[in-house]
Design a protein around this motif. Structure first.
Motif, short mmCIF file in Angstrom:
data_model
loop_
_atom_site.label_atom_id
_atom_site.label_comp_id
_atom_site.label_asym_id
_atom_site.label_seq_id
_atom_site.Cartn_x
_atom_site.Cartn_y
_atom_site.Cartn_z
N LEU A 184 44.17 15.07 69.39
CA LEU A 184 43.36 14.84 68.20
C LEU A 184 42.30 15.91 68.04
N LEU A 185 41.59 16.23 69.11
CA LEU A 185 40.51 17.21 69.04
C LEU A 185 41.04 18.63 68.88
N GLY A 186 42.13 18.95 69.58
CA GLY A 186 42.62 20.32 69.58
C GLY A 186 41.84 21.17 70.56
N VAL A 187 41.94 22.49 70.42
CA VAL A 187 41.28 23.42 71.33
C VAL A 187 40.78 24.63 70.57
N THR A 188 39.91 25.39 71.23
CA THR A 188 39.49 26.69 70.72
C THR A 188 40.03 27.77 71.65
N ASN A 189 40.10 29.00 71.15
CA ASN A 189 40.55 30.10 72.00
C ASN A 189 39.38 30.69 72.77
N VAL A 190 39.60 31.81 73.45
CA VAL A 190 38.57 32.39 74.29
C VAL A 190 37.39 32.90 73.47
N ASP A 191 37.60 33.11 72.18
CA ASP A 191 36.52 33.54 71.30
C ASP A 191 35.86 32.37 70.59
N ASP A 192 36.15 31.15 71.04
CA ASP A 192 35.55 29.94 70.51
C ASP A 192 35.95 29.68 69.06
N VAL A 193 37.16 30.03 68.71
CA VAL A 193 37.69 29.79 67.36
C VAL A 193 38.75 28.71 67.46
N GLY A 194 38.69 27.70 66.59
CA GLY A 194 39.62 26.58 66.63
C GLY A 194 41.06 27.00 66.45
N GLN A 195 41.95 26.46 67.30
CA GLN A 195 43.36 26.81 67.26
C GLN A 195 44.27 25.62 66.97
N GLU A 196 43.83 24.43 67.32
CA GLU A 196 44.66 23.24 67.14
C GLU A 196 43.77 22.08 66.70
N GLY A 197 44.40 21.05 66.15
CA GLY A 197 43.73 19.79 65.87
C GLY A 197 42.53 19.91 64.95
#
Length: 570
Positions: free
Chosen positions: A173-186
């Motif tokens: 539900l929340l998803g994740v961010t990448n190493v640059d703190d940019v949302g990638q999922e959810g």
């Protein structure tokens, strides 16, 4: 001085000029020219070229540094953190400034956890550049230990890293961010512009090694991202995930989904998916765990659709509420297809058809209606349409248009085949049964007030079906394991054959249960789906209903919903 006498007369010799006078004048001229040249140069530097030189000096010492913006926090409906950003340090280096001393490089490589050969190869690869990462997103303490080595050419960079306290419990539900703190999922991806904020900027003076000498001021303040309050109740979410995981393990299933909605507002109180993953440690990640199956995966719902089809039957006025349907001999032929019941139930009234989950009974009722009656009811209940939650990739499901339908297609639609739904769509449709016929749109965000719903079912019909659903989980029914001590509950089981390469399989099922509680004043709607149980039992009443019972009972107590059933009466 010497004098000479010639012819009785004397004469004195002439005096020669000093030898150094011309040389002295020459030196004076040279010094004067030098002073004029120096004054001219000073004037040129201080007056004419001063702006240029000042800018060049500033360019070598004055820096404009970005101030990272703090990413907004994601919380549950009670303010408990689900996703937060913590400060970290990224170390980078200028390969052209790194020392050539082997000892220093050896110590730096060791501190970074790299072999000297690998580190040397990395430096060689970036030798023509002025930037390379050494280690991303380190804790400040670990980064400081490396900085204490005082290796020339190594610099820190302040950043933020996303941390998820709930771990795998709400990962999809929340998803994740990448190493640059940019949302990638959810939801991290859906609300990226809102959560990200805007970085600031400051002016600083640094020495030639990049060390801060002085801060000159803030040019632009960093604007932190906005906080996002979800509809999820973290306590219920933990319980839902725990019970779902236990059921998947017990039944040796491929996975499962659980969705719980507030029957009064449409807010999603829990959304659990299996398989899952830990967003804080993604090593060895199973790609299947990334999918939020509750919103993006569809399945044929099976018998859990029968109460919704029954709504269309009762609203048509063609079938009397006290009608009796003969389901003998337990099967019927339609368009060269055979529709079967578990056994021959004989004559059944409408509650009996749902209680025994009679496919034959539903088919015979459906064939009395117009070609589009059940399709129109499903459409009013939001099936075949995007739920509108804003989640990336949410599925529309499939509700085929009633064009040249055969009799068998009309019949199978009444007992949940021939269409596909998501768990969220199914829960949203059941809110109409729990809410006097008003279907509420599902929401993943906490709402300040109930949304405007859609009157999808006649209130009288919805109330009648609510009580019929209660009898469907009675003591001697297939849904009896859904009962909750102290509460009146209702629901419908479903057991659906999965589709294989050769059509419907005979050894792979989905076990489904959709229920409402408490019946006296509905508060929550819960849908449970267990995918391909292989431990022996596969019926929805045996596999999915117990999960509903456990999660719903705990949720009702957590929400302080008063019991409406005496234990002795039960």
């Amino acid at each position: 001085m010497r004098s000479e006498r010639r012819g009785g007369m004397s004469r004195q010799a002439p005096v020669a000029p000093p030898l150094g006078s011309g040389r002295f004048l020459f030196i004076l001229i040279i010094v004067g020219l030098a002073c004029v040249t120096l004054m001219g140069r000073i004037t040129l530097l201080q007056v004419i070229d001063r702006p240029f030189l000042q800018s060049q000096g500033d360019a070598r010492t004055l820096r404009h540094e970005a101030i990272p913006a703090h990413r907004g926090m994601i919380t549950d409906r009670n303010g408990e953190p689900l996703a937060i950003s913590t400060p970290v340090v990224t170390l980078w280096a200028n390969p052209q400034e790194l020392p050539t001393d082997g000892i220093q490089l050896f110590m730096l490589a060791q501190a970074l956890g790299m072999t000297p050969d690998d580190f040397a190869a990395r430096i060689e690869r970036y030798s023509g550049r002025e930037f390379m990462y050494l280690r991303r997103q380190m804790t400040p303490e670990a980064a400081q230990r490396i900085l204490d080595l005082r290796t020339p050419g190594v610099y820190p960079q302040r950043e933020y890293k996303r941390y998820y306290p709930a771990g795998e419990v709400a990962a999809q539900l929340l998803g994740v961010t990448n190493v640059d703190d940019v949302g990638q999922e959810g939801l991290e991806l859906s609300y990226q512009p809102y959560l990200a904020g805007h970085p600031g900027q400051r002016r600083v003076i640094k020495d030639r090694r990049g060390r801060l000498v002085r801060e000159l001021g803030i040019m632009r303040d960093a604007q932190p991202g906005g906080d996002l309050a979800l509809s999820i109740d973290q306590r219920i979410q933990y319980m839902a995930y725990r019970e779902l995981r236990a059921a998947v393990a017990k039944n040796e299933a491929d996975g499962g989904v659980l969705v719980m909605m507030d029957a009064r507002t449409g807010e999603v109180l829990a959304m659990a998916n299996l398989p899952s993953y830990n967003p804080n440690n993604r090593t060895g990640l199973d790609p299947r765990g990334l999918r939020n199956q509750a919103l993006v995966d569809v399945f044929e719902p099976g018998s859990v659709m029968k109460p919704l089809a029954m709504a269309a039957i009762l609203e048509s006025g063609i079938v009397d509420r006290n009608a009796i349907v003969d389901t003998s001999p337990g099967w019927m032929r339609l368009d060269q297809f055979t529709i079967r019941d578990f056994r021959n139930y004989g004559e059944l009234d409408l509650p009996g058809i749902l209680e025994h989950s009679s496919n034959v009974g539903m088919s015979r009722l459906a064939l009395r209606l117009s070609d589009t009656a059940i399709w129109e009811k499903y459409n009013q209940l939001g099936l075949g349409q995007a739920p509108g939650t804003g989640f990336p990739g949410e599925a529309n499901g499939s509700l085929p248009a009633p064009v040249r339908w055969s009799r068998s297609e009309r019949a199978t639609l009444s007992y949940g085949y021939g269409l596909s739904v998501t768990a969220v769509q199914l829960a949203g449709a059941y809110t109409a049964l729990a809410n006097n016929g008003v279907r509420l749109p599902p929401s993943l965000l906490r709402l300040s007030e109930p949304p405007q719903g859609v009157q999808a079912i006649d209130p009288t019909v919805a109330n009648d079906l609510l009580h019929i659903l209660e009898t469907s989980v009675g003591a001697y029914t297939g849904g009896r394991r859904a009962q909750v001590e102290g509460y009146r509950v209702g629901g419908k089981t479903g057991t659906v054959r999965k589709i294989g390469q050769q059509g419907y399989t005979t050894d792979a099922y989905r076990s489904v249960f959709a229920g409402i509680a408490p019946i006296s004043d509905p508060r929550i709607v819960t849908v449970v789906m267990i995918d391909h149980p292989k431990a022996g039992e596969f019926y929805g009443g045996a596999v999915a209903a117990p999960v509903f019972s456990s999660v719903t009972g705990n949720a009702l107590r957590l929400l302080d919903v008063p019991p409406d059933l005496e234990v002795d009466d039960e």
